[in-house]
Each structure stands twice: as C-alpha cells, then as structure tokens.
Design an enzyme around this catalytic site. Structure first.
Site, PDB file in Angstrom:
ATOM      1  N   ALA A 195      -2.260  -3.742  -6.867  1.00 22.09           N
ATOM      2  CA  ALA A 195      -2.280  -4.901  -8.016  1.00 22.09           C
ATOM      3  C   ALA A 195      -2.456  -4.430  -9.383  1.00 22.09           C
ATOM      4  O   ALA A 195      -2.640  -3.491  -9.708  1.00 22.09           O
ATOM      5  CB  ALA A 195      -4.076  -5.747  -7.731  1.00 22.09           C
ATOM      6  N   GLY A 226      -3.019  -3.038  -3.182  1.00 22.99           N
ATOM      7  CA  GLY A 226      -2.475  -4.213  -2.745  1.00 22.99           C
ATOM      8  C   GLY A 226      -1.292  -3.874  -2.447  1.00 22.99           C
ATOM      9  O   GLY A 226      -0.650  -4.757  -1.592  1.00 22.99           O
ATOM     10  N   GLU A 255      -1.539  -3.145   1.075  1.00 20.62           N
ATOM     11  CA  GLU A 255      -2.099  -4.467   2.032  1.00 20.62           C
ATOM     12  C   GLU A 255      -0.849  -5.462   2.013  1.00 20.62           C
ATOM     13  O   GLU A 255      -0.858  -6.151   3.195  1.00 20.62           O
ATOM     14  CB  GLU A 255      -3.158  -5.089   1.014  1.00 20.62           C
ATOM     15  CG  GLU A 255      -4.570  -3.983   0.883  1.00 20.62           C
ATOM     16  CD  GLU A 255      -5.346  -4.563  -0.164  1.00 20.62           C
ATOM     17  OE1 GLU A 255      -5.134  -4.605  -1.322  1.00 20.62           O
ATOM     18  OE2 GLU A 255      -6.672  -5.110   0.413  1.00 20.62           O
ATOM     19  N   GLU A 295      -8.553   2.141  -4.238  1.00 19.76           N
ATOM     20  CA  GLU A 295      -9.134   1.034  -5.041  1.00 19.76           C
ATOM     21  C   GLU A 295     -10.768   1.751  -5.482  1.00 19.76           C
ATOM     22  O   GLU A 295     -11.363   1.476  -6.453  1.00 19.76           O
ATOM     23  CB  GLU A 295      -9.683  -0.209  -4.446  1.00 19.76           C
ATOM     24  CG  GLU A 295      -8.565  -1.171  -4.332  1.00 19.76           C
ATOM     25  CD  GLU A 295      -7.629  -0.840  -3.122  1.00 19.76           C
ATOM     26  OE1 GLU A 295      -7.692   0.084  -2.390  1.00 19.76           O
ATOM     27  OE2 GLU A 295      -6.819  -1.725  -2.907  1.00 19.76           O
TER      28      GLU A 295
HETATM   29  N1  CAA Z   1      -1.342  -1.560 -12.414  1.00 21.56           N
HETATM   30  C1  CAA Z   1      -0.819  -1.704 -13.608  1.00 21.56           C
HETATM   31  N2  CAA Z   1       0.118  -0.679 -14.146  1.00 21.56           N
HETATM   32  C2  CAA Z   1       0.509   0.352 -13.115  1.00 21.56           C
HETATM   33  C3  CAA Z   1       0.047   0.426 -11.757  1.00 21.56           C
HETATM   34  C4  CAA Z   1      -0.836  -0.588 -11.311  1.00 21.56           C
HETATM   35  N3  CAA Z   1      -1.441  -0.611 -10.072  1.00 21.56           N
HETATM   36  N4  CAA Z   1       0.503   1.645 -11.206  1.00 21.56           N
HETATM   37  C5  CAA Z   1       1.306   2.095 -12.249  1.00 21.56           C
HETATM   38  N5  CAA Z   1       1.185   1.304 -13.195  1.00 21.56           N
HETATM   39  C6  CAA Z   1       1.928   1.666 -14.425  1.00 21.56           C
HETATM   40  C7  CAA Z   1       1.310   2.782 -15.013  1.00 21.56           C
HETATM   41  O1  CAA Z   1       0.356   2.555 -15.930  1.00 21.56           O
HETATM   42  C8  CAA Z   1       2.541   3.452 -16.065  1.00 21.56           C
HETATM   43  O2  CAA Z   1       2.731   2.439 -17.101  1.00 21.56           O
HETATM   44  P1  CAA Z   1       3.018   3.300 -18.630  1.00 21.56           P
HETATM   45  O3  CAA Z   1       3.935   3.810 -18.528  1.00 21.56           O
HETATM   46  O4  CAA Z   1       3.084   2.067 -19.440  1.00 21.56           O
HETATM   47  O5  CAA Z   1       1.831   4.088 -18.882  1.00 21.56           O
HETATM   48  C9  CAA Z   1       3.597   3.054 -15.073  1.00 21.56           C
HETATM   49  O6  CAA Z   1       3.315   2.241 -14.119  1.00 21.56           O
HETATM   50  C10 CAA Z   1       4.242   4.542 -14.319  1.00 21.56           C
HETATM   51  O7  CAA Z   1       2.924   4.767 -13.702  1.00 21.56           O
HETATM   52  P2  CAA Z   1       2.384   6.515 -13.971  1.00 21.56           P
HETATM   53  O8  CAA Z   1       2.784   7.091 -15.286  1.00 21.56           O
HETATM   54  O9  CAA Z   1       0.836   6.389 -13.597  1.00 21.56           O
HETATM   55  O10 CAA Z   1       3.466   7.264 -12.791  1.00 21.56           O
HETATM   56  P3  CAA Z   1       2.724   8.564 -11.915  1.00 21.56           P
HETATM   57  O11 CAA Z   1       4.135   8.875 -11.127  1.00 21.56           O
HETATM   58  O12 CAA Z   1       2.446   9.542 -12.697  1.00 21.56           O
HETATM   59  O13 CAA Z   1       1.739   8.122 -10.771  1.00 21.56           O
HETATM   60  C11 CAA Z   1       0.604   6.632  -9.272  1.00 21.56           C
HETATM   61  C12 CAA Z   1       1.982   7.224 -10.073  1.00 21.56           C
HETATM   62  C13 CAA Z   1       0.112   7.849  -8.413  1.00 21.56           C
HETATM   63  C14 CAA Z   1       1.060   5.525  -8.291  1.00 21.56           C
HETATM   64  C15 CAA Z   1      -0.131   6.185 -10.444  1.00 21.56           C
HETATM   65  O14 CAA Z   1       0.658   5.312 -11.117  1.00 21.56           O
HETATM   66  C16 CAA Z   1      -1.448   5.364  -9.777  1.00 21.56           C
HETATM   67  O15 CAA Z   1      -2.438   5.986  -9.413  1.00 21.56           O
HETATM   68  N6  CAA Z   1      -1.490   4.041 -10.023  1.00 21.56           N
HETATM   69  C17 CAA Z   1      -2.481   3.089  -9.602  1.00 21.56           C
HETATM   70  C18 CAA Z   1      -2.770   3.256  -8.184  1.00 21.56           C
HETATM   71  C19 CAA Z   1      -3.744   1.957  -7.842  1.00 21.56           C
HETATM   72  O16 CAA Z   1      -4.930   2.373  -8.026  1.00 21.56           O
HETATM   73  N7  CAA Z   1      -3.596   1.041  -6.894  1.00 21.56           N
HETATM   74  C20 CAA Z   1      -4.486   0.143  -6.445  1.00 21.56           C
HETATM   75  C21 CAA Z   1      -4.675  -0.926  -7.537  1.00 21.56           C
HETATM   76  S1  CAA Z   1      -6.167  -1.998  -7.310  1.00 21.56           S
HETATM   77  C22 CAA Z   1      -5.811  -3.083  -5.999  1.00 21.56           C
HETATM   78  O17 CAA Z   1      -4.525  -3.041  -5.572  1.00 21.56           O
HETATM   79  C23 CAA Z   1      -6.631  -4.078  -5.562  1.00 21.56           C
HETATM   80  C24 CAA Z   1      -6.345  -4.625  -4.305  1.00 21.56           C
HETATM   81  O18 CAA Z   1      -6.875  -4.354  -3.315  1.00 21.56           O
HETATM   82  C25 CAA Z   1      -5.509  -6.041  -4.325  1.00 21.56           C
END
Ligand code: CAA
Length: 259
Positions: free
Chosen positions: A66, A110, A113, A133
């Site tokens: 998400a 998400g 999921e 999460e």
């Molecule tokens: N939401 C918003 N933006 C996101 C995102 C997310 N879930 N995942 C990645 N992005 C964005 C980053 O902020 C970044 O944007 P900017 O360039 O503007 O800074 C861009 O995508 C590229 O990401 P990274 O620079 O972080 O890329 P990376 O290769 O270094 O890392 C990754 C990749 C490990 C997937 C890392 O991006 C990450 O940890 N993302 C979040 C994953 C996460 O926590 N997901 C769960 C979300 S909560 C949820 O989903 C609730 C639910 O149950 C529904």
C-alpha cells in the site's frame, strides 16, 4: 480499450492482461491505482471475448505494498469509517474469471496480499514476498494474516509477519505460496499461456471450478463438498456440458460456446 494512468490494459487472444504501471513508486498501491485496477478487472470480467486474466507488474516490482506516503498521516477515525482497504481492494475477489498473479520482483505488504487474492501465483526467479508492515508499526490490513497462514502454515506465516523478512521465489515455491517459478524473461509468456488454457474451456465450468476451490477457504469440508455438488449438478444444465461429453464420445474437439 479504456485509458488509465497507473495501469496498462491489453488483451492477448482470450486473455486479459493488466500491468501495474507506477514505476517511480515500485507500483505502490495508492487509491488511484486500486480504483483503476478494479475498473479494469470488472471490465474484463464483463467482456465475453476474455476468458481469463493475468495481473502483473514490472520486472523490479509486482507491488511494494500500500502507498505508505498516502496513508502515513491518516487518523484512526478516517481509516476506520472509510473501511480503508475494504471493498475497493477486494474487487479481485468478486471476479468470476480466473485471475493469475504473475509476480516478478517485490510483492510486499499489500502487494503480497493482492497476489494472494488472485486465484494462483506464478513467480519469476527474482520474486520476493513479504509482509513487512510490522516495521511500520502496523500489521497487514488486506488479508495477509489470514491468507498467508492458509498458504504456508502457521510457523512460516508467523516468521514472515513478525520479522518482516522477505522470502525468495524458491522458498515461496517450497512453501506452496506459488504454483511454479520460471525465469523472469518468460514469466509473462508462461502466465498468458496458462491463462489461455483456462480461457479455452467452457467459462461456466471454469468460473464454478474457481468458485468451488475458493469456497474451501471459508467452509467446513461437509459444507464445501455439498456446495461443490450443487455447482457440479448445475453444470448439467449447460449446453457446454452436452457438447464436452458428446465431443469425447465422438472423438472430436469440443466447441464450447459458454452457454
Ligand atoms: N509506498 C510508497 N512509496 C513506496 C513504497 C510504498 N509501499 N515502496 C517504495 N516506494 C517508493 C520509495 O519511497 C521510492 O520513492 P522516491 O524515489 O520518491 O524516494 C521509490 O518507491 C523506490 O523505492 P526505494 O528507493 O526504497 O527502492 P529500493 O530498491 O531501495 O527498496 C523496497 C525497495 C525494499 C521495496 C523498499 O522500497 C521498501 O521497503 N518499500 C516499502 C515496503 C513496505 O513496507 N510495504 C508495506 C506497505 S504497508 C501495507 O501494504 C499495508 C497493507 O497491508 C495493505
């Protein structure tokens, strides 16, 4: 075909293909993307030229979850009364045609999921699944705690959900989260080929088969078998059942009309 901003939609033969296309955010599932995805899936479900659907992302990410930036400042009453991650996310569960998730790269939170809401998952060798999460001070909110345990069992579900670690494609296949792992370059081709096989059969039987399998998640064995039997019997009311069985007896290929 409708134009969208965060997804791409096309058909390949009788297969509807939806590609999540928000590369700058690794296909983070924001409100606009989920609205578009719901519209596209419903569109394919209503299109008689389409028999099965493939949902995919990019080579780097199926979806990284998400959209954290979109939800970070939301309040409890706001998410609660809107039922955030409610109906809009679950549109995929209402689709009658098979939906195959073709996952390369990250399928996190998400994203994992959403893949699990599809009927089955094919993974590219670089796929990484996880429910991170917990690292954000929340828990999965789109069915992760419920669907992951049904796929991989309690220990591995607890491991993934409580540590937030990622599981690679090989581990996901061993754990039965995915049906098969293929090279990333052939992921889409394999998924479309599999969807094409499903789309070649009689749609009423395909739709009822998936409905019966998915019902097993929510019913006791006795109820589930009874439900299956009712669907099985109802297919004898279709022309395609007569055609399928006649074709077998006459040693020819069936000509299914979805009727
Ligand atoms: N939401 C918003 N933006 C996101 C995102 C997310 N879930 N995942 C990645 N992005 C964005 C980053 O902020 C970044 O944007 P900017 O360039 O503007 O800074 C861009 O995508 C590229 O990401 P990274 O620079 O972080 O890329 P990376 O290769 O270094 O890392 C990754 C990749 C490990 C997937 C890392 O991006 C990450 O940890 N993302 C979040 C994953 C996460 O926590 N997901 C769960 C979300 S909560 C949820 O989903 C609730 C639910 O149950 C529904």
């Amino acid at each position: 075909m409708a134009e969208y901003g965060m997804i791409k939609v096309e058909t390949r033969g009788k297969v509807g293909l939806v590609t999540l296309d928000r590369p700058a955010a690794l296909n983070a599932l924001c409100d606009q993307l989920m609205t578009e995805l719901g519209q596209a899936l419903k569109g394919f479900d209503a299109d008689p030229a389409v028999g099965a659907i493939v949902l995919t992302g990019s080579e780097k990410a199926f979806a990284a979850g998400a959209d954290i930036k979109e939800m970070k400042d939301r309040s409890f009453p706001a998410v609660h009364f809107e039922d955030f991650i409610g109906n809009k996310w679950e549109t995929v569960l209402t689709i009658k045609k098979p939906v195959i998730a073709a996952v390369a790269g990250f399928a996190l939170g998400g994203g994992c999921e959403l893949a699990m809401m599809c009927d089955l998952i094919i993974a590219g060798e670089n796929a990484k699944f996880g429910q991170p999460e917990i690292k954000l001070g929340i828990i999965p909110g789109a069915g992760g705690t419920q669907r992951l345990i049904r796929a991989v069992g309690k220990s591995k579900a607890m491991d993934l959900i409580l540590t937030g670690r990622m599981m690679d494609a090989a581990e996901a296949e061993r754990a039965n989260l995915v049906t098969r792992v293929v090279p990333v370059e052939s992921l889409l081709e394999e998924a479309v080929k599999m969807a094409g096989v499903m789309a070649s059969y009689s749609l009423p039987s395909v739709a009822m088969a998936k409905e019966a399998v998915n019902a097993a998640y929510e019913m006791t064995l006795r109820e589930g078998v009874r439900f299956e039997r009712r669907l099985f019997h109802s297919l004898f009311a279709t022309e395609d059942q007569k055609e399928g069985m006649s074709a077998f007896a006459e040693k020819r290929k069936p000509d299914f009309r979805n009727a």
